[in-house]
Design an enzyme around this catalytic site. Sequence first.
Site, PDB file in Angstrom:
ATOM      1  N   CYS A 138     -49.907  29.146  -2.245  1.00  0.00           N
ATOM      2  CA  CYS A 138     -51.249  29.632  -1.930  1.00  0.00           C
ATOM      3  C   CYS A 138     -52.212  29.584  -3.118  1.00  0.00           C
ATOM      4  O   CYS A 138     -53.416  29.404  -2.931  1.00  0.00           O
ATOM      5  CB  CYS A 138     -51.157  31.058  -1.406  1.00  0.00           C
ATOM      6  SG  CYS A 138     -50.129  32.139  -2.421  1.00  0.00           S
ATOM      7  N   HIS A 253     -56.922  35.447  -2.431  1.00  0.00           N
ATOM      8  CA  HIS A 253     -56.564  35.365  -3.852  1.00  0.00           C
ATOM      9  C   HIS A 253     -57.790  34.943  -4.662  1.00  0.00           C
ATOM     10  O   HIS A 253     -58.625  34.161  -4.190  1.00  0.00           O
ATOM     11  CB  HIS A 253     -55.492  34.298  -4.077  1.00  0.00           C
ATOM     12  CG  HIS A 253     -54.139  34.644  -3.543  1.00  0.00           C
ATOM     13  ND1 HIS A 253     -53.827  35.873  -3.004  1.00  0.00           N
ATOM     14  CD2 HIS A 253     -52.991  33.916  -3.488  1.00  0.00           C
ATOM     15  CE1 HIS A 253     -52.557  35.872  -2.638  1.00  0.00           C
ATOM     16  NE2 HIS A 253     -52.030  34.701  -2.914  1.00  0.00           N
TER      17      HIS A 253
END
Lengths: 348, 348
Positions: A138, A253
């Site tokens: 990710c 994120h």
Amino acid sequence: MPYTPHDPRAPRIALVGATGAVGETLIRLIEDRAFRYREIHLLASPRSSGRTLHVDGVAHPVSPVDTFDFADADLAFFSAGTDVSRKWAPEAAARGALVIDNTNAFRMDPRTPLVVPQVNADLLARRPASGIVANPNCSTIPLVRLLRPVEDRWGLRKVVVSTYQAASGRGHSGTAELREATRAALADPADAGPQAEFRPTLAFNVVPFIDELLDSGFTMEEQKMLQESRKILDLPHLDVTTTCVRVPVLNSHSEAAWVECDDSVDRAELVARLGALPEVTVHDREVPGAFPTPRTVTEADHVHVGRVRVSPHDPRGFWLWVVADNLRIGAALNALQIAEELVARGTL
Amino acid sequence: MPYTPHDPRAPRIALVGATGAVGETLIRLIEDRAFRYREIHLLASPRSSGRTLHVDGVAHPVSPVDTFDFADADLAFFSAGTDVSRKWAPEAAARGALVIDNTNAFRMDPRTPLVVPQVNADLLARRPASGIVANPNCSTIPLVRLLRPVEDRWGLRKVVVSTYQAASGRGHSGTAELREATRAALADPADAGPQAEFRPTLAFNVVPFIDELLDSGFTMEEQKMLQESRKILDLPHLDVTTTCVRVPVLNSHSEAAWVECDDSVDRAELVARLGALPEVTVHDREVPGAFPTPRTVTEADHVHVGRVRVSPHDPRGFWLWVVADNLRIGAALNALQIAEELVARGTL
């Protein structure tokens, strides 16, 4: 909506890990992007199976993965953890399904392409030797999408990244634990709350440790960003060094990336090149608030970049602040875009 | 406890900003470290004055700074914001008080030493030309304490820092707002809560913007870390580049620092040299949990460092993860240690 469930050319899909955070996001994206399928089989570990989920308004049972015959699928998404992928993805590929694997199990396997469609979709022109296409980590995906044009124009010399990774990287149980531990800390500042997913507690805390520790002293998460960036960008000697940190954010994120190039970088040209990338939004109005944060970005399917600053001391270095939805950009959306490319190229 | 309030040699103290987070921390440290004083005058802006606070068990009124005669103080701590310091610190110095200023007002003034006692206490051997000793920024202090021995042994070439800064950097109102906004977000994920101190909200968010924006595109907070590190370390050309980020932590700043040196660094020697520093704890048992985090460090008066990793690609580069209490290490404790040095050296 061009959804045609009975299109005889559309693939039969198996979705392993359908009840998890990435699996559920994938189902929403299949609906939103009107990805065509002839059949869809929702699968999960025996522990998580037995539920019923809706896809495109149709109820589907979630069946245990270990009794499914992958010969009944043309395309199999795996997002049920590395152990499940190690056990079942080669089996699925052997039975004829093309696997898109969201775990770390096969990313560095030389017979398995590691694909970010905006960077290296050309690898999807034919079925891989392993029968598996790997979806990167990710944190790697948004970074390499931004680094590709930098390498092409100025040459990458070094990338130094500190991450600010959300609780949803540990799935539903991660976000639930962050909420519960935060409630506990608000009631009693000394209370750490539950610590099954994050240890020490993530409530009002930052934890510089994700995944397991390697002999090098780096964590697996940190090593992934190095190895995967090299493989995806096809730059086997690229110097990427990272500190990966979990922060008390529910989803999306962030990364502070310091990038050094061979040649001097012109800031306006950098902003223009990044802004010209598909599905990238540059936040470049340099006033307070004109930068992306996990809670304020609105286009969840874009990589957001801001605080673009070329070093006043040496214009070969610059900073980027990157925010991307880790469940979508960093996992489910990248996986589905791989599938869309496989369909578009006739590989599937 | 060696507290002797009527010692005729002990200084008369004025404490400007006594009701703030740093001021209150300073009072606790004066008590805990038994710092001697003959008189103590608690001062604040007219808005915050009128309360009564206890020091060493004695009740003191908090008086408005603008009616205090600084001729009645030998030592004046200022932590009431840059504007208050700009207005009153030179006045206090002119009236004979030696000022220890916790704001940004005079840090880069060449007549004002910028002091971290563990690094450059020698500057405290005589009264500064301005009558003011400046206390550095909260993020700079722990960093320079760790960089000093690195420069001495291996030579510093470049420092790349990403910070994870706590809400208490905005004082009591910062921590109160983080709690309130977090409560709001737990009740309704779309609710940002109050945004007076942090904009956008800090609740379950990270905000890459602290202090004001400069023409360079860097923030003042980021520029402070560069300029102050150069001044404290007396390395006017040191390359320090930073992204400063506010995180939803109540107290204690963290930093991920990538350091490049002229010479190759031996990890064991680095750990030993950092561990030998006064009031520094190295967390070096490389198992999960053996690293510092804001909520788990126990010695609040130590700089905590962990995740010490020398690059496998080039041993001239290494990472440090640094955690330090920004109200103590980064503000009140450093200020009081300056005062202790001034007393010990007979400057006060």
